[in-house]
Design a protein around this motif. Structure first.
Motif, PDB file in Angstrom:
ATOM      1  N   LEU A   1       0.846  -1.208   0.000  1.00  0.00           N
ATOM      2  CA  LEU A   1       0.000   0.000   0.000  1.00  0.00           C
ATOM      3  C   LEU A   1       0.879   1.255   0.000  1.00  0.00           C
ATOM      4  N   LEU A   2       1.977   1.231   0.758  1.00  0.00           N
ATOM      5  CA  LEU A   2       2.820   2.433   0.843  1.00  0.00           C
ATOM      6  C   LEU A   2       3.474   2.739  -0.510  1.00  0.00           C
ATOM      7  N   GLU A   3       3.628   1.678  -1.339  1.00  0.00           N
ATOM      8  CA  GLU A   3       4.229   1.897  -2.673  1.00  0.00           C
ATOM      9  C   GLU A   3       3.263   2.665  -3.590  1.00  0.00           C
ATOM     10  N   ILE A   4       1.941   2.579  -3.296  1.00  0.00           N
ATOM     11  CA  ILE A   4       0.949   3.253  -4.155  1.00  0.00           C
ATOM     12  C   ILE A   4       0.325   4.449  -3.440  1.00  0.00           C
ATOM     13  N   GLN A   5       0.914   4.853  -2.321  1.00  0.00           N
ATOM     14  CA  GLN A   5       0.283   5.862  -1.457  1.00  0.00           C
ATOM     15  C   GLN A   5      -0.014   7.151  -2.209  1.00  0.00           C
ATOM     16  N   SER A   6       0.908   7.649  -2.990  1.00  0.00           N
ATOM     17  CA  SER A   6       0.686   9.001  -3.559  1.00  0.00           C
ATOM     18  C   SER A   6      -0.369   8.964  -4.658  1.00  0.00           C
ATOM     19  N   GLU A   7      -0.386   7.882  -5.481  1.00  0.00           N
ATOM     20  CA  GLU A   7      -1.433   7.805  -6.502  1.00  0.00           C
ATOM     21  C   GLU A   7      -2.803   7.620  -5.840  1.00  0.00           C
TER      22      GLU A   7
END
Ligand SMILES: NC(=O)CC[C@H](N)C(=O)O
Length: 240
Positions: free
Chosen positions: A72-78
């Motif tokens: 989840l943290l890898e896609i946090q900004s999107e």
């Protein structure tokens, strides 16, 4: 019209049949002639949020939440951009907790997505019961069941509903869940949406309005069975 539903990490966030929420959203679109598609994303998959109209994060044990939070943290900004743009999200229990800043468990800290300014801390004993809410989003009582060790604190954000029966976010505040823009976070399993068709339609309406503009009036469906079951639970647990 078409809606695309993103089901995030069904291989990990899959407690208590929360995937039934996907089936309900799909059916309530198809029954109305609205094209609907569901895309499952598992750990490591790239997620293009620009293609999604509704996102579901289901429930999970502390162990699975600790595993999935890395993805989840890898896609946090999107994901944050999608939420701030009014993207529709339904997050249940473990998925709900991961929307916030963190989930502090006895085994350690699970970092959240920080999409909503809430936080969760594990406390003594689990909150397990049927639950009935009064929510300003819909006019029927909202029914389901809860089973969580985490207690969630809203930092002034709007709750999903007032607890009429059950524990809710922390067993003390009298409120349950959170609403932020077009995000609903809730502890209600059931699954939530088949038991509460008006919540399902709320999410479908918001997604269609964001995608196509204007006000959407959905063709009514026969929800008499759900209403009968809902009334029974309300009178069983609230108006005894
Ligand atoms: N039902 C769930 O998703 C549980 C969420 C979290 N593991 C807790 O115990 O609070």
């Amino acid at each position: 019209m078409k809606l695309t539903i993103g089901h995030l990490y069904p291989d990990l966030l899959n407690l208590y049949g929360d995937r039934g929420n996907i089936a309900c959203l799909m059916k309530r679109c198809i029954w109305r002639g609205i094209e609907a598609e569901t895309i499952e994303f598992n750990t490591g998959d790239q997620i293009d949020f620009s293609k999604l109209d509704i996102v579901l994060l289901g429930g999970g044990s502390d162990r699975e939440q600790a595993i999935v939070c890395k993805s989840l943290l890898e896609i946090q900004s999107e994901f944050k951009d999608y939420v701030e743009d009014g993207g529709v999200v339904i997050a249940v229990c473990g998925g709900y907790q991961l929307l916030g800043k963190y989930y502090k468990t006895d085994a350690g800290m699970i970092e959240g997505l920080n999409l909503v300014d809430i936080y969760t801390e594990q406390e003594e004993g689990r909150l397990i019961d049927n639950i009935v809410l009064d929510s300003e989003l819909v006019d029927m009582p909202i029914v389901g069941f809860e089973n969580h060790g985490g207690r969630t604190y809203l930092n002034g954000n709007k709750p999903f509903g007032k607890v009429l029966y059950g524990a809710g976010n922390d067993g003390k505040s009298g409120y349950e869940g959170v609403v932020y823009k077009n995000v609903i976070g809730t502890y209600l399993h059931g699954p939530l949406l088949p038991k509460n068709p008006q919540v399902s339609d709320y999410l479908i309406r918001k997604a269609l309005e964001r995608k196509y503009g204007g006000e959407v009036i959905l063709t009514p469906l026969d929800d008499s069975q759900e209403k009968e079951a809902n009334d029974y639970i309300y009178h069983r647990f609230v108006k005894e």
